[in-house]
Design a protein around this motif. Structure first.
Motif, PDB file in Angstrom:
ATOM      1  N   GLU A   1       6.509   2.481   2.921  1.00 25.95           N
ATOM      2  CA  GLU A   1       6.264   1.536   4.017  1.00 25.95           C
ATOM      3  C   GLU A   1       6.506   0.118   3.518  1.00 25.95           C
ATOM      4  O   GLU A   1       5.926  -0.301   2.499  1.00 25.95           O
ATOM      5  N   PRO A   2       7.370  -0.647   4.169  1.00 18.73           N
ATOM      6  CA  PRO A   2       7.678  -2.001   3.713  1.00 18.73           C
ATOM      7  C   PRO A   2       6.420  -2.846   3.529  1.00 18.73           C
ATOM      8  O   PRO A   2       5.561  -2.907   4.416  1.00 18.73           O
ATOM      9  N   GLY A   3       6.307  -3.450   2.362  1.00 10.69           N
ATOM     10  CA  GLY A   3       5.203  -4.366   2.094  1.00 10.69           C
ATOM     11  C   GLY A   3       3.959  -3.727   1.512  1.00 10.69           C
ATOM     12  O   GLY A   3       3.100  -4.431   0.975  1.00 10.69           O
ATOM     13  N   ARG A   4       3.813  -2.392   1.617  1.00 12.35           N
ATOM     14  CA  ARG A   4       2.569  -1.766   1.154  1.00 12.35           C
ATOM     15  C   ARG A   4       2.393  -1.912  -0.357  1.00 12.35           C
ATOM     16  O   ARG A   4       1.306  -2.253  -0.830  1.00 12.35           O
ATOM     17  N   ALA A   5       3.453  -1.636  -1.134  1.00 10.42           N
ATOM     18  CA  ALA A   5       3.344  -1.739  -2.589  1.00 10.42           C
ATOM     19  C   ALA A   5       2.992  -3.163  -3.009  1.00 10.42           C
ATOM     20  O   ALA A   5       2.158  -3.369  -3.895  1.00 10.42           O
ATOM     21  N   GLN A   6       3.605  -4.141  -2.367  1.00 13.40           N
ATOM     22  CA  GLN A   6       3.312  -5.534  -2.717  1.00 13.40           C
ATOM     23  C   GLN A   6       1.887  -5.894  -2.353  1.00 13.40           C
ATOM     24  O   GLN A   6       1.207  -6.637  -3.083  1.00 13.40           O
TER      25      GLN A   6
ATOM     26  N   GLY B   1       9.583   4.744  -2.091  1.00 16.95           N
ATOM     27  CA  GLY B   1       8.264   4.278  -2.522  1.00 16.95           C
ATOM     28  C   GLY B   1       8.239   3.899  -3.985  1.00 16.95           C
ATOM     29  O   GLY B   1       7.617   2.902  -4.380  1.00 16.95           O
ATOM     30  N   ILE B   2       8.920   4.690  -4.821  1.00 20.44           N
ATOM     31  CA  ILE B   2       8.996   4.375  -6.252  1.00 20.44           C
ATOM     32  C   ILE B   2       9.715   3.047  -6.465  1.00 20.44           C
ATOM     33  O   ILE B   2       9.271   2.193  -7.236  1.00 20.44           O
ATOM     34  N   ASP B   3      10.832   2.871  -5.778  1.00 14.62           N
ATOM     35  CA  ASP B   3      11.588   1.622  -5.904  1.00 14.62           C
ATOM     36  C   ASP B   3      10.727   0.423  -5.524  1.00 14.62           C
ATOM     37  O   ASP B   3      10.740  -0.622  -6.196  1.00 14.62           O
ATOM     38  N   ARG B   4       9.982   0.544  -4.436  1.00  8.75           N
ATOM     39  CA  ARG B   4       9.176  -0.578  -3.972  1.00  8.75           C
ATOM     40  C   ARG B   4       7.989  -0.832  -4.901  1.00  8.75           C
ATOM     41  O   ARG B   4       7.568  -1.981  -5.075  1.00  8.75           O
ATOM     42  N   ALA B   5       7.458   0.224  -5.519  1.00  9.31           N
ATOM     43  CA  ALA B   5       6.390   0.030  -6.501  1.00  9.31           C
ATOM     44  C   ALA B   5       6.900  -0.743  -7.707  1.00  9.31           C
ATOM     45  O   ALA B   5       6.233  -1.651  -8.217  1.00  9.31           O
ATOM     46  N   LEU B   6       8.096  -0.397  -8.166  1.00  7.05           N
ATOM     47  CA  LEU B   6       8.680  -1.114  -9.302  1.00  7.05           C
ATOM     48  C   LEU B   6       8.998  -2.559  -8.938  1.00  7.05           C
ATOM     49  O   LEU B   6       8.769  -3.482  -9.725  1.00  7.05           O
TER      50      LEU B   6
END
Length: 251
Positions: free
Chosen positions: A4-9, A47-52
């Motif tokens: 989900e856009p923005g969740r990891a940040q 999700g992995i990409d956004r976490a990184l």
């Protein structure tokens, strides 16, 4: 969920530092079949990409089971290529006898089939708990894959002896006290004389009932263990006492 856009940040901004994400296959068809989640593979990659991208320290959990144990080497290659240039940890564990595995023990493959594939896969990574920890600034000297570390977790029913020359990748290799065996974990008679026995948590009882001691390779007294192809990892496992540091004597 991290796709989900923005969740990891938002998690990183709230103080989260580390994430552990399950990834059990290197292809969509395989991963989605194992998890029973159509489309889950692509979503997990996002999700992995956004976490990184959010600066979270990433660990991937890979559960070895009957459906994926023949793909450990291509899985390792996929991880090192897909996240080239990123630092991450890879955690291997054997499917444990709960829920589906208890009802269907066939989901646990024999260790004799896991061992060769897992040893070859681990070659692509540094041991997660190694005394040879080069400063982050010189990672480039080791190639992109050397930014990735791997470990086999304790108490998962996958003993150190199965890893052979890759035993240093196992959590129990580094423990200074004997591993406390769980009620459902046992040691077959063949383990009695193994030098790794004092710190080994053993195998799941349900595995022994199905396969016996298949796949075990007990280490005899005076027998070399560790990575025979890299002298830096050939130091014997530490004896059960604290504050002993393994030394690298390679030239």
């Amino acid at each position: 969920a991290l796709a989900e856009p923005g969740r990891a940040q938002r998690l990183a901004d709230a103080g989260a530092t580390n994430v552990l994400i399950s990834l059990h296959g290197h292809r969509a068809e395989l991963s989605d079949r194992l998890t029973g989640t159509p489309g889950g593979f692509e979503g997990t990659l996002r999700g992995i990409d956004r976490a990184l991208d959010a600066g979270l320290q990433l660990a991937l959990c890979h559960v070895i089971c009957e459906g994926n144990h023949e793909h450990l080497v291509p899985y390792a290659s996929f991880v090192t290529r897909r996240w080239r240039g990123h630092e991450l940890d890879l955690v291997f564990t054997l499917a444990i006898p709960t829920f589906r595995v208890r009802d269907d023990p066939g989901l646990m493959p024999p260790l004799s089939e896991i061992g060769p594939e897992l040893r070859a896969a681990l070659r692509r990574f540094l041991p997660a708990r190694t005394d040879l920890d080069p400063p982050r600034g010189i990672w480039a000297l080791f190639g992109p894959a050397r930014r990735h570390r791997a470990r086999v977790i304790a108490h998962c029913g996958l003993p150190m002896c199965v890893l052979g020359e890759r035993a240093a990748y196992h959590d129990e290799w580094h423990d200074t006290d004997a591993a406390a065996a769980q009620a459902e974990m046992v040691h077959p008679p063949v383990c009695a004389g193994c030098t790794l026995r004092p710190r080994c948590s053993g195998l799941w009882r349900i595995y022994v009932e199905r396969f016996g001691d298949d796949g075990l390779a007990p280490v005899g007294a005076g027998e070399a263990v560790g990575d025979a192809r890299d002298p830096c990892y050939r130091a014997p496992p530490r004896p059960p006492r604290p504050d002993r540091t393994a030394k690298c004597t390679s030239r």
